[in-house]
Design an enzyme around this catalytic site. Structure first.
Site, PDB file in Angstrom:
ATOM      1  N   ASP A 104      -5.887   2.531   6.597  1.00  0.00           N
ATOM      2  CA  ASP A 104      -6.819   2.741   7.715  1.00  0.00           C
ATOM      3  C   ASP A 104      -6.244   3.596   8.832  1.00  0.00           C
ATOM      4  OD1 ASP A 104      -4.880   0.890   8.715  1.00  0.00           O
ATOM      5  OD2 ASP A 104      -6.291   0.361  10.298  1.00  0.00           O
ATOM      6  N   PHE A 145       0.055  11.911   6.972  1.00  0.00           N
ATOM      7  CA  PHE A 145      -0.539  10.599   7.211  1.00  0.00           C
ATOM      8  C   PHE A 145      -1.834  10.513   6.406  1.00  0.00           C
ATOM      9  CE2 PHE A 145      -2.865   7.287   9.402  1.00  0.00           C
ATOM     10  CZ  PHE A 145      -1.872   6.351   9.651  1.00  0.00           C
ATOM     11  N   VAL A 146      -1.988   9.460   5.633  1.00  0.00           N
ATOM     12  CA  VAL A 146      -3.154   9.360   4.751  1.00  0.00           C
ATOM     13  C   VAL A 146      -3.997   8.112   5.040  1.00  0.00           C
ATOM     14  CG1 VAL A 146      -2.130  10.688   2.862  1.00  0.00           C
ATOM     15  CG2 VAL A 146      -1.769   8.203   2.953  1.00  0.00           C
ATOM     16  N   ASP A 169       6.942   3.981   3.553  1.00  0.00           N
ATOM     17  CA  ASP A 169       7.322   5.127   4.371  1.00  0.00           C
ATOM     18  C   ASP A 169       8.833   5.098   4.558  1.00  0.00           C
ATOM     19  OD1 ASP A 169       7.244   7.318   5.990  1.00  0.00           O
ATOM     20  OD2 ASP A 169       6.384   6.306   7.720  1.00  0.00           O
ATOM     21  N   ASP A 183       0.810  -1.211   0.000  1.00  0.00           N
ATOM     22  CA  ASP A 183       0.000   0.000   0.000  1.00  0.00           C
ATOM     23  C   ASP A 183       0.849   1.269   0.000  1.00  0.00           C
ATOM     24  OD1 ASP A 183       0.902  -0.410   2.581  1.00  0.00           O
ATOM     25  OD2 ASP A 183      -1.064  -0.286   3.546  1.00  0.00           O
TER      26      ASP A 183
HETATM   27  P1  5GP Z   1       7.579   1.463   6.478  1.00  0.00           P
HETATM   28  O1  5GP Z   1       8.103   0.140   6.934  1.00  0.00           O
HETATM   29  O2  5GP Z   1       7.830   1.724   5.008  1.00  0.00           O
HETATM   30  O3  5GP Z   1       8.089   2.590   7.330  1.00  0.00           O
HETATM   31  O4  5GP Z   1       6.014   1.470   6.766  1.00  0.00           O
HETATM   32  C1  5GP Z   1       5.093   0.972   5.871  1.00  0.00           C
HETATM   33  C2  5GP Z   1       3.790   0.625   6.565  1.00  0.00           C
HETATM   34  O5  5GP Z   1       3.406   1.628   7.534  1.00  0.00           O
HETATM   35  C3  5GP Z   1       2.657   0.569   5.570  1.00  0.00           C
HETATM   36  O6  5GP Z   1       2.509  -0.723   5.008  1.00  0.00           O
HETATM   37  C4  5GP Z   1       1.450   0.989   6.384  1.00  0.00           C
HETATM   38  O7  5GP Z   1       0.901  -0.138   7.035  1.00  0.00           O
HETATM   39  C5  5GP Z   1       2.019   1.924   7.445  1.00  0.00           C
HETATM   40  N1  5GP Z   1       1.861   3.336   7.032  1.00  0.00           N
HETATM   41  C6  5GP Z   1       2.854   4.171   6.678  1.00  0.00           C
HETATM   42  N2  5GP Z   1       2.373   5.390   6.357  1.00  0.00           N
HETATM   43  C7  5GP Z   1       1.022   5.331   6.483  1.00  0.00           C
HETATM   44  C8  5GP Z   1      -0.049   6.301   6.270  1.00  0.00           C
HETATM   45  O8  5GP Z   1       0.125   7.467   5.873  1.00  0.00           O
HETATM   46  N3  5GP Z   1      -1.324   5.858   6.508  1.00  0.00           N
HETATM   47  C9  5GP Z   1      -1.593   4.593   6.942  1.00  0.00           C
HETATM   48  N4  5GP Z   1      -2.875   4.290   7.149  1.00  0.00           N
HETATM   49  N5  5GP Z   1      -0.603   3.659   7.146  1.00  0.00           N
HETATM   50  C10 5GP Z   1       0.687   4.028   6.923  1.00  0.00           C
END
Ligand code: 5GP
Length: 188
Positions: A167, A160-161, A111, A108
């Protein structure tokens, strides 16, 4: 960015529209066409990362004109350490054997990129014929771990979206667009 359209605007914790529904759908058709071209003669196994990717994966798969296969994985954080260490726990593993398959991970949002770095390493160890990543969103302005993303639908500003699979406490996954979540209004 414009406000979210009615009737969704009654939720005061929903902020500006980041990706409208028509723009989302048009881009997914484009990605589907590109994947169809790239995977001629080697149909992909789509691996969705639950839960956030399920909406995107459903639309993307129908935009791919190949006999695709599906599997899903669910991962969860190892407490507070996850954000920094990138160590994730596999809550639900794949059902299929990846040996000699052309695997396309569908995620999805990226980050820090730590979740995907971990998943990539983990799945590469299972001897797929190829392994690529398709992400709906990549948040900009983040010192993201270098993850090799083959397909990205949209790069978004650092907010944050929610929506389109994403969700807050299991809400808003069914919004047909992506918008900012106003934490202050929601009181979190
Ligand atoms: P990363 O390991 O890349 O830091 O984090 C990725 C995960 O963090 C995504 O798969 C998601 O579950 C969660 N996440 C990161 N940013 C957002 C956001 O803006 N909104 C939501 N709902 N989840 C996020």
């Amino acid at each position: 960015m414009p406000p979210v359209p009615p009737p969704y605007d009654i939720n005061l914790d929903l902020g500006e529209l980041v990706v409208p529904e028509d723009v989302l759908q048009a881009r997914i058709l484009e990605l589907g066409r590109q994947i169809t071209e790239d995977y001629q003669g080697r149909p992909p196994l789509l691996v969705g990362v639950l839960k956030g990717a399920f909406v995107f994966m459903a639309d993307l798969a129908r935009a791919i004109d190949l006999p695709v296969e599906f599997d899903f994985m669910a991962v969860s954080s190892y407490g507070a350490a996850t954000k920094t260490s990138g160590v994730v726990r596999i809550v639900k593993d794949l059902d299929l054997d990846l040996t000699d398959r052309h695997v396309l991970i569908v995620e999805d949002i990226v980050d820090s990129g730590l979740t995907l770095s971990y998943l990539r390493k983990n799945l590469l160890a299972r001897n797929p014929a190829s392994l690529e990543i398709c992400a709906l969103l990549v948040r900009e302005g983040n010192a993201a771990t270098e993850v090799d993303l083959r397909y990205v639908a949209f790069r978004i500003p650092p907010a944050f979206v929610v929506g389109y699979g994403l969700d807050v406490a299991e809400r808003y996954r069914n919004l047909p667009f992506v918008c900012v979540y106003n934490e202050k209004v929601a009181g979190h």
